[in-house]
Scaffold this active site. Structure first.
Site, PDB file in Angstrom:
ATOM      1  CB  SER A 142      -8.457 -41.923   8.456  1.00  0.00           C
ATOM      2  OG  SER A 142      -8.427 -41.387   7.150  1.00  0.00           O
ATOM      3  CE1 TYR A 155      -3.240 -40.651   9.689  1.00  0.00           C
ATOM      4  CE2 TYR A 155      -4.278 -41.019   7.559  1.00  0.00           C
ATOM      5  CZ  TYR A 155      -4.315 -40.489   8.826  1.00  0.00           C
ATOM      6  OH  TYR A 155      -5.436 -39.797   9.240  1.00  0.00           O
TER       7      TYR A 155
HETATM    8  P1  NAP Z   1      -4.831 -31.172  13.523  1.00  0.00           P
HETATM    9  O1  NAP Z   1      -5.856 -30.126  13.207  1.00  0.00           O
HETATM   10  O2  NAP Z   1      -3.507 -31.051  12.888  1.00  0.00           O
HETATM   11  O3  NAP Z   1      -4.680 -31.171  15.120  1.00  0.00           O
HETATM   12  C1  NAP Z   1      -3.771 -31.937  15.721  1.00  0.00           C
HETATM   13  C2  NAP Z   1      -3.876 -31.782  17.228  1.00  0.00           C
HETATM   14  O4  NAP Z   1      -3.159 -32.846  17.785  1.00  0.00           O
HETATM   15  C3  NAP Z   1      -3.268 -30.527  17.789  1.00  0.00           C
HETATM   16  O5  NAP Z   1      -4.035 -30.112  18.891  1.00  0.00           O
HETATM   17  C4  NAP Z   1      -1.876 -30.957  18.218  1.00  0.00           C
HETATM   18  O6  NAP Z   1      -1.404 -30.087  19.234  1.00  0.00           O
HETATM   19  C5  NAP Z   1      -2.166 -32.384  18.698  1.00  0.00           C
HETATM   20  N1  NAP Z   1      -1.118 -33.396  18.604  1.00  0.00           N
HETATM   21  C6  NAP Z   1      -0.365 -33.708  17.536  1.00  0.00           C
HETATM   22  N2  NAP Z   1       0.437 -34.735  17.818  1.00  0.00           N
HETATM   23  C7  NAP Z   1       0.178 -35.110  19.093  1.00  0.00           C
HETATM   24  C8  NAP Z   1       0.677 -36.118  19.959  1.00  0.00           C
HETATM   25  N3  NAP Z   1       1.644 -36.955  19.578  1.00  0.00           N
HETATM   26  N4  NAP Z   1       0.163 -36.223  21.206  1.00  0.00           N
HETATM   27  C9  NAP Z   1      -0.809 -35.362  21.615  1.00  0.00           C
HETATM   28  N5  NAP Z   1      -1.306 -34.381  20.848  1.00  0.00           N
HETATM   29  C10 NAP Z   1      -0.823 -34.266  19.596  1.00  0.00           C
HETATM   30  O7  NAP Z   1      -5.358 -32.651  13.187  1.00  0.00           O
HETATM   31  P2  NAP Z   1      -6.810 -33.185  12.798  1.00  0.00           P
HETATM   32  O8  NAP Z   1      -6.987 -33.078  11.329  1.00  0.00           O
HETATM   33  O9  NAP Z   1      -7.814 -32.566  13.713  1.00  0.00           O
HETATM   34  O10 NAP Z   1      -6.647 -34.747  13.102  1.00  0.00           O
HETATM   35  C11 NAP Z   1      -7.193 -35.342  14.249  1.00  0.00           C
HETATM   36  C12 NAP Z   1      -7.442 -36.815  13.963  1.00  0.00           C
HETATM   37  O11 NAP Z   1      -8.333 -36.944  12.854  1.00  0.00           O
HETATM   38  C13 NAP Z   1      -6.224 -37.668  13.634  1.00  0.00           C
HETATM   39  O12 NAP Z   1      -6.354 -38.922  14.236  1.00  0.00           O
HETATM   40  C14 NAP Z   1      -6.307 -37.821  12.122  1.00  0.00           C
HETATM   41  O13 NAP Z   1      -5.687 -39.003  11.668  1.00  0.00           O
HETATM   42  C15 NAP Z   1      -7.813 -37.889  11.948  1.00  0.00           C
HETATM   43  N6  NAP Z   1      -8.245 -37.585  10.588  1.00  0.00           N
HETATM   44  C16 NAP Z   1      -8.132 -36.343  10.079  1.00  0.00           C
HETATM   45  C17 NAP Z   1      -8.572 -36.085   8.781  1.00  0.00           C
HETATM   46  C18 NAP Z   1      -8.497 -34.725   8.154  1.00  0.00           C
HETATM   47  O14 NAP Z   1      -8.791 -34.609   6.948  1.00  0.00           O
HETATM   48  N7  NAP Z   1      -8.133 -33.682   8.893  1.00  0.00           N
HETATM   49  C19 NAP Z   1      -9.099 -37.130   8.014  1.00  0.00           C
HETATM   50  C20 NAP Z   1      -9.194 -38.393   8.574  1.00  0.00           C
HETATM   51  C21 NAP Z   1      -8.768 -38.626   9.867  1.00  0.00           C
HETATM   52  P3  NAP Z   1       0.173 -29.977  19.661  1.00  0.00           P
HETATM   53  O15 NAP Z   1       0.899 -29.512  18.443  1.00  0.00           O
HETATM   54  O16 NAP Z   1       0.172 -28.984  20.784  1.00  0.00           O
HETATM   55  O17 NAP Z   1       0.542 -31.341  20.099  1.00  0.00           O
END
Ligand code: NAP
Length: 250
Positions: A142, A155
Site C-alpha cells: 500500500s 496497518y
Molecule cells: P476488498 O475489496 O475489501 O476485498 C477483500 C477481499 O478479500 C474479499 O474478496 C474478501 O472476501 C477477501 N478476504 C478478506 N480477508 C481475507 C482473509 N483473511 N483471507 C482470505 N481472503 C480474505 O479489499 P481491497 O481494497 O481489494 O484490498 C485488497 C488489497 O489491496 C489489500 O492487501 C489491501 O491492503 C490493499 N490495498 C487496498 C487499497 C484500497 O484503497 N482499496 C489501498 C492500498 C492497498 P471474503 O470476505 O469472502 O473473505
C-alpha cells in the site's frame, strides 16, 4: 486484450471482490487459468460464476489466508488440477483498528502481522516447490507503507514490511522466480469504504494525487498483469507505486 499470460496458472488470494478479483479477471482475460479464493464459500462461488461467464478458466477454493489447512488445500488443489504454479499474488490484508500504535492491543498486533505479512510467507513456503522456472510472485502492499497514516498506522507498518519482504524474497527466490510488489493508492473498494464514502475525505485524497482521481481496481490489475508477464522479465525486487502521483518516495 493481449494474451500475455496464455498457459500460465495463477493463484490470487482474497480474490472474490475488489483488487484481488480485478487481478484474477485481468489474468484470466489475458489467458491464464486462475485460482480465486477467499474466506466465504458464497463469495467464492459468485466470483467463479462471474469469471466463467467471461470465458475464463477458473477454479474457486475457500481459503482464509491464516488457516494452515486451507492454505495447504489452495496449493494442493491447484497443483492437482493444473500441475504447476506460474504466478502467486498475495493480496489479503486486514485493517482491524484505527488506534494509535501505542494503544493497539497485543491480539490486534498479532492479527495484523499474521494476515498482512506472515500468511504471505507461509503461502509462498507451501507454493515454492511447485513454482515454475520463470514464475512471478506479486505482493500487494500500500502507499500507506511509505507514510503510515495516523488512523491506519500499524496497518501501514505491516505494508512497509512487505517492501523488505519483496527485496529479501527476490534474492532468495532468484533466478527462477521474480518477486515484486504493488503499492496501490486509494481505490474505492469495500476495504476503503470508511475513507472514500466520506465526501470530504474523498476530495482530500483526490487532491493529494497528481491525476486528481482515486485509483481503480483495474489500474492495479493492469500493473499486476504486467509484472506477471514476460514484459517484466528483467524486473525483480521492485515495488511499483500505482497511486496517481501521490507522494511516496523518490
Ligand atoms: P476488498 O475489496 O475489501 O476485498 C477483500 C477481499 O478479500 C474479499 O474478496 C474478501 O472476501 C477477501 N478476504 C478478506 N480477508 C481475507 C482473509 N483473511 N483471507 C482470505 N481472503 C480474505 O479489499 P481491497 O481494497 O481489494 O484490498 C485488497 C488489497 O489491496 C489489500 O492487501 C489491501 O491492503 C490493499 N490495498 C487496498 C487499497 C484500497 O484503497 N482499496 C489501498 C492500498 C492497498 P471474503 O470476505 O469472502 O473473505
Amino acid at each position: 486484450m493481449a494474451r500475455r499470460l496464455q498457459g500460465k496458472v495463477a493463484i490470487v488470494t482474497a480474490s472474490t471482490q475488489g483488487i484481488g478479483f480485478a487481478i484474477a479477471q485481468r489474468f484470466g482475460l489475458e489467458g491464464a487459468a486462475v485460482v480465486v479464493s477467499s474466506r466465504k464459500q458464497k463469495n467464492v462461488d459468485e466470483a467463479v460464476e462471474k469469471l466463467k461467464n467471461q470465458g475464463i478458466e477458473v477454479m474457486g477454493i475457500v481459503c482464509h489466508v491464516s488457516n494452515p489447512q486451507q492454505r495447504k488445500e489452495l496449493i494442493d488443489k491447484t497443483v492437482k488440477k493444473y500441475g504447476h504454479i506460474d504466478v502467486v499474488v498475495s493480496n489479503a490484508a486486514a485493517n482491524p483498528t484505527v488506534d494509535n500504535i501505542l494503544d493497539t492491543k497485543e491480539e490486534t498486533l498479532d492479527k495484523l502481522w499474521e494476515i498482512n505479512v506472515k500468511a504471505s510467507i507461509l503461502l509462498l513456503q507451501a507454493a515454492a516447490p511447485y513454482l515454475s522456472k520463470g514464475s512471478s510472485v506479486i505482493l500487494i502492499s500500500s502507499i500507506g507503507g511509505y507514510h503510515p497514516r495516523a488512523t491506519m498506522a500499524m496497518y501501514g507498518v505491516t505494508k512497509t514490511a512487505l517492501f523488505g519482504l519483496t527485496k529479501a524474497l527476490a534474492s532468495e527466490m532468484s533466478p527462477d522466480t521474480r518477486v515484486n510488489c504493488i503499492a496501490p493508492g486509494f481505490v474505492p473498494t469495500h476495504f476503503a469504504d470508511f475513507l472514500v464514502k466520506n465526501e470530504t475525505i474523498r476530495k482530500l485524497i483526490e487532491d493529494q494525487t497528481l491525476l486528481k482521481r482515486l485509483g481503480t481496481a483495474g489500474d492495479m490489475a493492469a500493473t499486476a498483469a504486467f509484472l506477471a508477464s514476460e514484459d517484466a522479465s528483467y524486473i525483480t525486487g521492485e515495488t511499483i507505486v500505482v497511486a496517481g502521483g501521490m507522494p511516496s518516495r523518490l
